[in-house]
Design an enzyme around this catalytic site. Structure first.
Site, PDB file in Angstrom:
ATOM      1  N   HIS A  72      52.149  34.394  32.623  1.00  0.00           N
ATOM      2  CA  HIS A  72      51.251  34.911  31.123  1.00  0.00           C
ATOM      3  C   HIS A  72      51.263  36.780  31.288  1.00  0.00           C
ATOM      4  O   HIS A  72      51.903  37.454  31.413  1.00  0.00           O
ATOM      5  CB  HIS A  72      49.380  35.187  31.718  1.00  0.00           C
ATOM      6  CG  HIS A  72      48.894  33.550  32.108  1.00  0.00           C
ATOM      7  ND1 HIS A  72      47.932  33.731  31.743  1.00  0.00           N
ATOM      8  CD2 HIS A  72      49.805  32.560  32.242  1.00  0.00           C
ATOM      9  CE1 HIS A  72      47.570  32.173  31.326  1.00  0.00           C
ATOM     10  NE2 HIS A  72      48.270  31.841  31.723  1.00  0.00           N
ATOM     11  N   TYR A 201      38.757  37.881  29.997  1.00  0.00           N
ATOM     12  CA  TYR A 201      37.831  38.619  30.680  1.00  0.00           C
ATOM     13  C   TYR A 201      36.235  38.825  29.397  1.00  0.00           C
ATOM     14  O   TYR A 201      36.941  39.676  28.568  1.00  0.00           O
ATOM     15  CB  TYR A 201      38.237  39.749  30.788  1.00  0.00           C
ATOM     16  CG  TYR A 201      38.660  39.488  32.030  1.00  0.00           C
ATOM     17  CD1 TYR A 201      40.757  39.428  31.974  1.00  0.00           C
ATOM     18  CD2 TYR A 201      38.605  39.166  33.321  1.00  0.00           C
ATOM     19  CE1 TYR A 201      40.742  38.749  33.446  1.00  0.00           C
ATOM     20  CE2 TYR A 201      39.444  39.094  34.993  1.00  0.00           C
ATOM     21  CZ  TYR A 201      40.752  38.427  34.199  1.00  0.00           C
ATOM     22  OH  TYR A 201      41.139  38.788  35.340  1.00  0.00           O
ATOM     23  N   PRO A 293      36.771  40.087  42.745  1.00  0.00           N
ATOM     24  CA  PRO A 293      37.455  39.497  42.010  1.00  0.00           C
ATOM     25  C   PRO A 293      38.145  39.790  40.324  1.00  0.00           C
ATOM     26  O   PRO A 293      39.411  39.625  40.327  1.00  0.00           O
ATOM     27  CB  PRO A 293      36.947  37.579  42.464  1.00  0.00           C
ATOM     28  CG  PRO A 293      35.580  38.180  41.899  1.00  0.00           C
ATOM     29  CD  PRO A 293      35.120  39.635  42.619  1.00  0.00           C
ATOM     30  N   LYS A 297      42.860  41.499  42.376  1.00  0.00           N
ATOM     31  CA  LYS A 297      43.482  41.809  43.038  1.00  0.00           C
ATOM     32  C   LYS A 297      44.033  41.399  45.206  1.00  0.00           C
ATOM     33  O   LYS A 297      44.723  41.647  45.357  1.00  0.00           O
ATOM     34  CB  LYS A 297      43.683  43.228  43.445  1.00  0.00           C
ATOM     35  CG  LYS A 297      43.639  44.169  42.056  1.00  0.00           C
ATOM     36  CD  LYS A 297      45.197  44.382  42.156  1.00  0.00           C
ATOM     37  CE  LYS A 297      45.744  44.827  40.713  1.00  0.00           C
ATOM     38  NZ  LYS A 297      46.293  43.915  39.838  1.00  0.00           N
ATOM     39  N   TYR A 385      46.849  45.888  36.198  1.00  0.00           N
ATOM     40  CA  TYR A 385      46.319  44.149  36.128  1.00  0.00           C
ATOM     41  C   TYR A 385      47.734  43.692  36.988  1.00  0.00           C
ATOM     42  O   TYR A 385      47.854  43.018  37.102  1.00  0.00           O
ATOM     43  CB  TYR A 385      45.998  43.604  34.675  1.00  0.00           C
ATOM     44  CG  TYR A 385      45.702  42.972  34.936  1.00  0.00           C
ATOM     45  CD1 TYR A 385      43.948  42.164  35.392  1.00  0.00           C
ATOM     46  CD2 TYR A 385      46.826  41.570  34.441  1.00  0.00           C
ATOM     47  CE1 TYR A 385      44.007  40.758  35.838  1.00  0.00           C
ATOM     48  CE2 TYR A 385      45.839  40.605  35.037  1.00  0.00           C
ATOM     49  CZ  TYR A 385      44.931  40.161  35.506  1.00  0.00           C
ATOM     50  OH  TYR A 385      44.532  38.938  35.333  1.00  0.00           O
TER      51      TYR A 385
END
Ligand code: APR
Ligand code: PHB
Length: 394
Positions: A72, A201, A293, A297, A385
């Site tokens: 991704h 998200y 979560p 990580k 990220y």
């Protein structure tokens, strides 16, 4: 029984450590209290940073991940009914992440361990760690009505948040930092095509949501729910209806629903133990720290702990130096706190904290709006990220 490293716990941390030690020619035994099926039945996050990908390759277990994992190069953030794409690749100079379930990582590691004929004791009861403040530690466990003893040079506590290793450290030597969030994540796994080719998200007044995936035909979705909710209260239909309410009209329209394969509620927690070393016992992975979560990580941090621990042991046996061992805790904690900070922050801007007053939602919207319109804001999200470089800040 005698070994060099007694590893407690056969989750991703213990199994990866076992594999790296095997590559380095160091003997280890893994002692796990559950059965292999039980370990594989736990569904957890599935986003790997490059550091974790490289490590799985180094451990010789990356083959299936590369063929089945999904690369991704970005993800969406949805708030105020509008989706914004975080272009990870562009914002980080080419970095991407791999979507590959933790269950699959665990399976690959288990298979490699079996293929190499390495010893793992499953369903070991009453595991106890002894004498780790001396040069001759040991581990005892009960199995088939007998008590077994493993003599070792070192103990690696890879036994997760509820494990025995951290609990056995002297209370006077340990400091624990903890924040428990006032909500949990209800996760649902289904054999339905993902609603979008990348993750979404969602910050919504009804609560956070996340659209994730395991493959082109398997989806993983999450909803923020009150901690008091029980999974039995959530039928599949209720879950899908609530998810639709939190999505933008296009995604809600496109969402393919179906029966759940798994559904569970997990609490959210930020937690760090200091130090991660007690004499000849070391903590790695969830035994030493937990992240909520939201930033995905958990597994990535576990992987770097294990990398540092494996090289510390290799230096001890091959180069006859304790420098790596002495440095382990400090080296890991630096990276852990950075990931803790990002996970806490990302959690705090994406969830509904209405309990803290209506101003919270307004401030969140202003922050998200700022981040989405600032190159540095977007880069802050992206570089964290994909994972900060191992030598960040050095
Ligand atoms: N004796 C032996 N084994 C134990 C004991 C014990 N007393 N207590 C726990 N265990 C085992 C658990 O059954 C589990 O299989 O230790 C293992 C710990 O595995 P995980 O909880 O998966 O922790 P870890 O391997 O560090 O993995 C970290 O898991 O929660 C996610 O986000 C986290 O992705 C990260 C990963
Ligand atoms: C998941 O796919 O389970 C997942 C993905 C990203 C997260 C958390 C969980 O941040």
């Amino acid at each position: 029984m005698r070994t060099q490293i007694a590893i407690i716990g056969a989750g991703p941390s213990g199994l990866l450590l076992g594999q790296l030690l095997h590559k380095a020619g160091i003997d280890a035994i893994i002692v796990e209290r559950q059965s292999p099926d039980y370990v594989l039945g736990r569904i957890r996050a599935g986003v790997l940073e490059q550091v974790a990908i490289d490590l799985l390759d180094e451990a010789g277990v990356g083959q299936r991940m590369h063929s089945e994992g999904l690369v991704h190069s970005g993800f969406d953030m949805l708030f105020n009914n509008k989706r914004h794409r975080i272009d990870l690749e562009k914002l980080t100079g080419g970095k991407k992440v791999m979507v590959y379930g933790q269950t699959e990582v665990t399976r690959d590691l288990m298979d490699a361990r079996t293929a190499a004929g390495l010893p793992t004791v499953y369903e070991a009861a009453n595991v106890q760690v002894h004498d780790f403040d001396t040069k001759a530690p040991s581990v005892t466990y009960e199995k088939d009505g007998l008590t077994h003893t493993v003599q070792c040079d070192f103990i690696a506590g890879c036994d997760g948040f509820h494990g025995v290793c951290r609990a056995s450290a002297p209370r006077s030597a340990i400091k624990e930092y903890e924040k428990v969030y006032p909500f949990g994540w209800l996760g649902l796994l289904s054999d339905t095509p993902p609603v979008h080719h990348e993750l979404i998200y969602v910050n919504h007044p009804r609560g956070f949501a996340l659209c994730s995936q395991r493959s082109a035909t398997r989806s993983r979705y999450y909803l923020q729910v009150p901690l008091t909710d029980k999974v039995e209260q959530w039928s599949d239909d209720t879950f899908w209806s609530e998810l639709k309410l939190r999505l933008d009209p296009e995604a809600a329209e496109k969402l393919v629903t179906g029966p759940s394969i798994e559904k569970s509620i997990a609490p959210l927690r930020s937690f760090v133990t200091e130090p991660l070393r007690f004499g000849r016992m070391f903590l790695a992975g969830d035994a030493g720290h937990i992240v909520p979560p939201t930033g995905a990580k958990g597994l990535n941090l576990a992987a770097t702990d294990v990398k540092y621990l494996a090289s510390a042991f290799a230096e001890f046996y091959q180069d006859n130096t304790e420098a790596g061992i002495d440095n382990y805790s400090e080296r890991c904690l630096k990276r852990i706190w950075r990931a803790e900070r990002f996970s806490w922050w990302f959690t705090s801007i994406m969830h509904n904290f209405d309990g803290e007053g209506a101003i919270n939602g307004k401030l969140q919207q202003a922050e998200l709006d700022y981040l989405m319109h600032s190159e540095s804001g977007l880069r802050t999200i992206a570089e964290n990220y994909v994972g900060l470089p191992l030598n960040f800040g050095e």
